[in-house]
Design an enzyme around this catalytic site. Structure first.
Site, short mmCIF file in Angstrom:
data_model
loop_
_atom_site.label_atom_id
_atom_site.label_comp_id
_atom_site.label_asym_id
_atom_site.label_seq_id
_atom_site.Cartn_x
_atom_site.Cartn_y
_atom_site.Cartn_z
N TYR A 200 46.95 35.81 25.45
CA TYR A 200 46.39 35.13 26.62
C TYR A 200 46.28 33.65 26.26
O TYR A 200 45.56 33.29 25.32
CB TYR A 200 45.00 35.67 26.94
CG TYR A 200 44.98 37.07 27.51
CD1 TYR A 200 44.83 37.28 28.88
CD2 TYR A 200 45.08 38.19 26.68
CE1 TYR A 200 44.79 38.56 29.41
CE2 TYR A 200 45.05 39.48 27.21
CZ TYR A 200 44.91 39.65 28.57
OH TYR A 200 44.88 40.92 29.10
N PRO A 292 44.09 40.26 37.87
CA PRO A 292 44.61 41.07 36.75
C PRO A 292 44.22 40.57 35.37
O PRO A 292 44.54 41.23 34.38
CB PRO A 292 46.12 41.01 36.95
CG PRO A 292 46.35 39.72 37.68
CD PRO A 292 45.16 39.53 38.57
N LYS A 296 41.84 45.45 34.71
CA LYS A 296 40.90 46.45 35.21
C LYS A 296 41.38 47.22 36.44
O LYS A 296 40.80 48.26 36.78
CB LYS A 296 39.55 45.78 35.55
CG LYS A 296 38.79 45.35 34.33
CD LYS A 296 38.16 46.52 33.63
CE LYS A 296 37.75 46.22 32.20
NZ LYS A 296 38.78 46.53 31.21
N TYR A 384 36.66 44.68 27.79
CA TYR A 384 38.11 44.81 27.88
C TYR A 384 38.57 46.24 27.67
O TYR A 384 39.42 46.76 28.42
CB TYR A 384 38.78 43.90 26.83
CG TYR A 384 40.26 43.71 27.04
CD1 TYR A 384 40.74 42.66 27.81
CD2 TYR A 384 41.20 44.56 26.44
CE1 TYR A 384 42.10 42.47 28.01
CE2 TYR A 384 42.55 44.38 26.63
CZ TYR A 384 43.00 43.35 27.41
OH TYR A 384 44.35 43.18 27.61
#
Length: 389
Positions: A200, A292, A296, A384
Site C-alpha cells: 500500500y 476497497p 472488507k 485488517y
C-alpha cells in the site's frame, strides 16, 4: 414455483447463502438478472479473512482455495521512498488469503451445481411482492413468459443497484453515504507480483496498491480523480504513473505487460438501516458498500450471509426466530466497525484535493505512528484480518 428462501442475486453473497442453506436442508432458489458468464466476468478484489474461508469450508467450496490461495501473514506500507512491513500474524495470530473473487464465485457455482440446487439466470423484470406480510412473492420474466416464486423469506443479495433495496419504501429506511472524489484505476496483467505481500503506497501524486491474483498474475491500482476516463490511460501511461508512486527499489523491480483488463472503480461508503423489512433481508452490497482500501467488501458480505443462514436454520430447525429478529442489529454493529476502518485506511493513504498543509502533516504523523508504535500496528492488524464470524 414454491421454495423456502428466494435469493435475489447470484454473486458470491447469494451463492454462499444458497450453499449454506442447502447444506442445512433448506430449499432455496436463486434468481439472477445476468448470465453466468457476465457474473464471472466481474473483476473484484480477493483478500479473504479467516472467517470467510471458514464459511466457504462450511459451504463445501474451499478445496481449490486451499490448493491455489496465497496465505499472507503481513502487508507493506510505502511512503517517503521507504517500505515498512506490518506483521499481521505476529500481532493477531491470524492471516488473510489472497484468492480472487471471480474464483470464489466459480467455486460456489460448481458447488451449487453439485448440490443440485436451482439458479435462474437471465431473469428480466425481477420484482418483489408481499414481503411485508406472510406470503412473499418473487416475479420475473424469462423466455417470453412471466414466472412467480412463492416463498417464506426473501434474501436480497443483488448488489448496490439491485431491485431488493429499491423495493423498500424510502420512508422505511435510512441511508448513509459518502462519495469520494476519486477512484481506483486498476490493471490486471499476466506478470509476476511486485512483492510477496500487498504493498500500500501513499505518495504526493496519490495512492497506489500492488496486489496479485496468483504467483504469475498481478493486480495494480492507482488513485485517479473521479472525472478520469479509462480510455485516456494507455498501458504505458499507467505503468509510468505506478512507478512514480513506488519506492525506488520497487519501481526498478516492477515487471510490466499488456493489460488483460483495465477499469476505474469509484469509491464510496454506504450503509442502509435496517437490514430487515418484514420477510425481506438485505445482505452484501445491497446493504452496504465500503471503499476497497480495507479489503472488507467481500468479507462483510460473507459475514452477513453466514449470520443469515444460521438464523434461518434456527428458524426452520428449532422454530426459533430470535436470531432473525436480531439479524439487522447484530450485523450493523459489525458493518459500522468495518465502515470506520475502511474510511480510516482511505483517509490515511489517499490524497485529497482540498487538503491543506495541516491535514497533510497529520496524515504523515499518523503514518509515522504506525511504524513507531506496536499498539498502533496491532489496531490496524486486528481490523485488517477481521474478527471471527
Amino acid at each position: 414455483m414454491r421454495t423456502q428462501v428466494a435469493i435475489i442475486g447470484a454473486g458470491p453473497a447469494g451463492l454462499l447463502l444458497g450453499q449454506l442453506l442447502g447444506k442445512a436442508g433448506i430449499d432455496n432458489i436463486i434468481v439472477e438478472q445476468r448470465s453466468p458468464d457476465y457474473v464471472l466476468g466481474r473483476i473484484r478484489a480477493g483478500i479473504l479473512e479467516c472467517g470467510t474461508v471458514q464459511a466457504l469450508e462450511r459451504a463445501g467450496a474451499a478445496a481449490r482455495l486451499h490448493d491455489e490461495g496465497l496465505p499472507h501473514e503481513g502487508i507493506e506500507l510505502s511512503w517517503h521512498g521507504r517500505r515498512h512491513r506490518i506483521d499481521l500474524h505476529a500481532l493477531t495470530g491470524r492471516k488473510v488469503t489472497v484468492y480472487g473473487q471471480t474464483e470464489v464465485t466459480r467455486d460456489l457455482m460448481a458447488a451449487r451445481e453439485a448440490l443440485g440446487a436451482r439458479t435462474i439466470y437471465e431473469a428480466d423484470g425481477v420484482s418483489l411482492h408481499g414481503f411485508d406480510g406472510e406470503r412473499p412473492l418473487v416475479r420475473y420474466r424469462k423466455d417470453g413468459s412471466t414466472h412467480e416464486i412463492a416463498c417464506d423469506y426473501i434474501a436480497g443479495c443483488d448488489g448496490f443497484h439491485g431491485v431488493s433495496r429499491q423495493s423498500v419504501p424510502p420512508a422505511s429506511m435510512r441511508q448513509f453515504e459518502r462519495v469520494y472524489p476519486f477512484g481506483w484505476l486498476g490493471v490486471l496483467s499476466d506478470t509476476p507480483p511486485l512483492a510477496d505481500e500487498l504493498v500500500y503506497a501513499s505518495h504526493e501524486r496519490g495512492f497506489a496498491l500492488c496486489s496479485m491474483r496468483s504467483r504469475t498474475r498481478s493486480r495494480y491500482y492507482v488513485q485517479v480523480p473521479s472525472s478520469e476516463r479509462v480510455e485516456d490511460w494507455s498501458d504505458e501511461r499507467f505503468w509510468n504513473e505506478l512507478r512514480s508512486r513506488l519506492d525506488p527499489q520497487a519501481a526498478a523491480s516492477l515487471q510490466t505487460g499488456p493489460a488483460l483488463e483495465k477499469s476505474i472503480a469509484p469509491l464510496r461508503s454506504f450503509v442502509c438501516e435496517p437490514l430487515r423489512f418484514g420477510r425481506l433481508f438485505l445482505a452484501g452490497d445491497a446493504a452496504h458498500i465500503v471503499p476497497p482500501t480495507g479489503a472488507k467488501g467481500l468479507n462483510l458480505a460473507a459475514g452477513d450471509v453466514a449470520s443469515l443462514s444460521d438464523a434461518l436454520t434456527a428458524r426452520y430447525r428449532d422454530n426459533d426466530p430470535a436470531a432473525l429478529d436480531t439479524y439487522s442489529e447484530t450485523r450493523l454493529r459489525r458493518i459500522w466497525k468495518a465502515e470506520r476502518f475502511s474510511w480510516w485506511m482511505t483517509s490515511l493513504l489517499h490524497r485529497f484535493a482540498d487538503a491543506d498543509g495541516f491535514s497533510s502533516r497529520i496524515q504523515q504523523a499518523e503514518l509515522e505512528e504506525l511504524v513507531g508504535s506496536e499498539a498502533a500496528c496491532r489496531a490496524l492488524a486486528e481490523n485488517y484480518v477481521g474478527q471471527p464470524l
